[in-house]
Scaffold this motif. Structure first.
Motif, PDB file in Angstrom:
ATOM      1  N   CYS A   1       6.128 115.581 101.266  1.00  0.00           N
ATOM      2  CA  CYS A   1       5.559 114.426 101.963  1.00  0.00           C
ATOM      3  C   CYS A   1       4.033 114.421 101.873  1.00  0.00           C
ATOM      4  N   TYR A   2       3.447 115.596 101.969  1.00  0.00           N
ATOM      5  CA  TYR A   2       1.987 115.718 101.869  1.00  0.00           C
ATOM      6  C   TYR A   2       1.489 115.204 100.511  1.00  0.00           C
ATOM      7  N   TYR A   3       2.145 115.614  99.436  1.00  0.00           N
ATOM      8  CA  TYR A   3       1.724 115.166  98.109  1.00  0.00           C
ATOM      9  C   TYR A   3       1.832 113.648  97.987  1.00  0.00           C
ATOM     10  N   ALA A   4       2.895 113.073  98.523  1.00  0.00           N
ATOM     11  CA  ALA A   4       3.057 111.615  98.485  1.00  0.00           C
ATOM     12  C   ALA A   4       1.964 110.936  99.307  1.00  0.00           C
ATOM     13  N   ALA A   5       1.711 111.454 100.501  1.00  0.00           N
ATOM     14  CA  ALA A   5       0.667 110.877 101.357  1.00  0.00           C
ATOM     15  C   ALA A   5      -0.705 110.990 100.698  1.00  0.00           C
ATOM     16  N   ALA A   6      -0.985 112.127 100.090  1.00  0.00           N
ATOM     17  CA  ALA A   6      -2.267 112.318  99.403  1.00  0.00           C
ATOM     18  C   ALA A   6      -2.400 111.343  98.232  1.00  0.00           C
ATOM     19  N   ALA A   7      -1.299 111.072  97.539  1.00  0.00           N
ATOM     20  CA  ALA A   7      -1.315 110.096  96.444  1.00  0.00           C
ATOM     21  C   ALA A   7      -1.657 108.705  96.975  1.00  0.00           C
ATOM     22  N   LEU A   8      -1.034 108.332  98.078  1.00  0.00           N
ATOM     23  CA  LEU A   8      -1.301 107.019  98.672  1.00  0.00           C
ATOM     24  C   LEU A   8      -2.771 106.888  99.056  1.00  0.00           C
ATOM     25  N   LEU A   9      -3.293 107.883  99.733  1.00  0.00           N
ATOM     26  CA  LEU A   9      -4.690 107.815 100.160  1.00  0.00           C
ATOM     27  C   LEU A   9      -5.617 107.730  98.955  1.00  0.00           C
ATOM     28  N   LEU A  10      -5.370 108.547  97.946  1.00  0.00           N
ATOM     29  CA  LEU A  10      -6.213 108.514  96.757  1.00  0.00           C
ATOM     30  C   LEU A  10      -6.120 107.163  96.054  1.00  0.00           C
ATOM     31  N   SER A  11      -4.935 106.583  96.029  1.00  0.00           N
ATOM     32  CA  SER A  11      -4.770 105.278  95.363  1.00  0.00           C
ATOM     33  C   SER A  11      -5.618 104.205  96.028  1.00  0.00           C
ATOM     34  N   ARG A  12      -5.923 104.394  97.302  1.00  0.00           N
ATOM     35  CA  ARG A  12      -6.743 103.436  98.056  1.00  0.00           C
ATOM     36  C   ARG A  12      -8.170 103.937  98.243  1.00  0.00           C
ATOM     37  N   GLU A  13      -8.503 105.028  97.561  1.00  0.00           N
ATOM     38  CA  GLU A  13      -9.844 105.625  97.635  1.00  0.00           C
ATOM     39  C   GLU A  13     -10.227 106.016  99.052  1.00  0.00           C
ATOM     40  N   ILE A  14      -9.253 106.550  99.787  1.00  0.00           N
ATOM     41  CA  ILE A  14      -9.488 107.044 101.141  1.00  0.00           C
ATOM     42  C   ILE A  14      -9.588 108.561 101.067  1.00  0.00           C
ATOM     43  N   ASP A  15     -10.716 109.090 101.506  1.00  0.00           N
ATOM     44  CA  ASP A  15     -10.947 110.533 101.442  1.00  0.00           C
ATOM     45  C   ASP A  15     -10.269 111.256 102.595  1.00  0.00           C
ATOM     46  N   ALA A  16      -9.644 112.364 102.260  1.00  0.00           N
ATOM     47  CA  ALA A  16      -9.070 113.271 103.256  1.00  0.00           C
ATOM     48  C   ALA A  16      -9.120 114.664 102.632  1.00  0.00           C
ATOM     49  N   ASN A  17      -9.907 115.545 103.213  1.00  0.00           N
ATOM     50  CA  ASN A  17     -10.145 116.847 102.596  1.00  0.00           C
ATOM     51  C   ASN A  17      -9.316 117.977 103.180  1.00  0.00           C
ATOM     52  N   THR A  18      -8.540 117.699 104.215  1.00  0.00           N
ATOM     53  CA  THR A  18      -7.712 118.723 104.853  1.00  0.00           C
ATOM     54  C   THR A  18      -6.327 118.143 105.124  1.00  0.00           C
ATOM     55  N   HIS A  19      -5.405 119.015 105.466  1.00  0.00           N
ATOM     56  CA  HIS A  19      -4.065 118.542 105.829  1.00  0.00           C
ATOM     57  C   HIS A  19      -4.140 117.649 107.059  1.00  0.00           C
ATOM     58  N   ASN A  20      -4.919 118.071 108.047  1.00  0.00           N
ATOM     59  CA  ASN A  20      -5.074 117.259 109.248  1.00  0.00           C
ATOM     60  C   ASN A  20      -5.750 115.922 108.907  1.00  0.00           C
ATOM     61  N   GLY A  21      -6.678 115.955 107.962  1.00  0.00           N
ATOM     62  CA  GLY A  21      -7.333 114.731 107.520  1.00  0.00           C
ATOM     63  C   GLY A  21      -6.357 113.757 106.881  1.00  0.00           C
ATOM     64  N   VAL A  22      -5.429 114.283 106.081  1.00  0.00           N
ATOM     65  CA  VAL A  22      -4.400 113.424 105.478  1.00  0.00           C
ATOM     66  C   VAL A  22      -3.557 112.790 106.577  1.00  0.00           C
ATOM     67  N   LYS A  23      -3.145 113.596 107.553  1.00  0.00           N
ATOM     68  CA  LYS A  23      -2.330 113.082 108.664  1.00  0.00           C
ATOM     69  C   LYS A  23      -3.092 112.001 109.433  1.00  0.00           C
ATOM     70  N   THR A  24      -4.360 112.259 109.724  1.00  0.00           N
ATOM     71  CA  THR A  24      -5.178 111.313 110.484  1.00  0.00           C
ATOM     72  C   THR A  24      -5.395 110.017 109.713  1.00  0.00           C
ATOM     73  N   GLN A  25      -5.768 110.135 108.437  1.00  0.00           N
ATOM     74  CA  GLN A  25      -6.036 108.943 107.628  1.00  0.00           C
ATOM     75  C   GLN A  25      -4.761 108.128 107.401  1.00  0.00           C
ATOM     76  N   LEU A  26      -3.640 108.815 107.190  1.00  0.00           N
ATOM     77  CA  LEU A  26      -2.365 108.123 107.017  1.00  0.00           C
ATOM     78  C   LEU A  26      -2.040 107.303 108.264  1.00  0.00           C
ATOM     79  N   SER A  27      -2.209 107.926 109.411  1.00  0.00           N
ATOM     80  CA  SER A  27      -1.939 107.233 110.668  1.00  0.00           C
ATOM     81  C   SER A  27      -2.873 106.042 110.853  1.00  0.00           C
ATOM     82  N   MET A  28      -4.161 106.275 110.653  1.00  0.00           N
ATOM     83  CA  MET A  28      -5.158 105.234 110.905  1.00  0.00           C
ATOM     84  C   MET A  28      -4.995 104.036 109.959  1.00  0.00           C
ATOM     85  N   HIS A  29      -4.789 104.302 108.686  1.00  0.00           N
ATOM     86  CA  HIS A  29      -4.784 103.218 107.705  1.00  0.00           C
ATOM     87  C   HIS A  29      -3.409 102.606 107.442  1.00  0.00           C
TER      88      HIS A  29
END
Length: 136
Positions: free
Chosen positions: A48-76
């Motif tokens: 799930c993390y790899y998929a979420a990281a792919a989504l964020l990168l596809s939208r040029e949303i930076d997340a440098n930590t696991h918690n950052g991925v979780k936070t950005q996924l939730s927010m956006h």
């Protein structure tokens, strides 16, 4: 990622991360079959993390930590209803389970938990992949 990627390189990494999500889901199944339930939950999280990281990168949303991925996924995506609350809860629960099994003593996952989380993880990956590919 700190450097600015050109669109081709960004999409190559996005596609790689999506492939990695699907491969890691298979690793979870392999570990489940072997009775390694903590490891299976770990692999479900990472899929799930790899998929979420792919989504964020596809939208040029930076997340440098696991918690950052979780936070950005939730927010956006979750808070904007682009991703369901159930999918957001799945990622959060897997994040929690991975944290506790990696860093807490006496963490224990069983087959029932894996069997509950496995279809939820797959549904999360499918939903995130769909959003990712929409952005292409």
């Amino acid at each position: 990622m700190k450097e600015k990627l050109d669109p081709d390189n960004r999409m190559a990494i996005v596609n790689y991360r999506l492939e990695r999500a699907h491969e890691t889901l298979k690793e979870a199944d392999y570990n489940t079959d072997g009775g390694y339930y903590n490891t299976a939950v770990n692999r479900l999280y990472y899929a799930c993390y790899y998929a979420a990281a792919a989504l964020l990168l596809s939208r040029e949303i930076d997340a440098n930590t696991h918690n950052g991925v979780k936070t950005q996924l939730s927010m956006h995506f979750v808070r904007t209803d682009r991703l369901s609350l159930e999918h957001g809860a799945t990622f959060s629960l897997l994040f929690e389970k991975r944290q506790s099994s990696d860093y807490s003593d006496f963490a224990y996952c069983d087959l029932a938990l894996v069997n509950t989380l496995r279809p939820r993880a797959e549904a999360f990956i499918e939903a995130v992949e769909k959003l990712t590919l929409e952005g292409k």
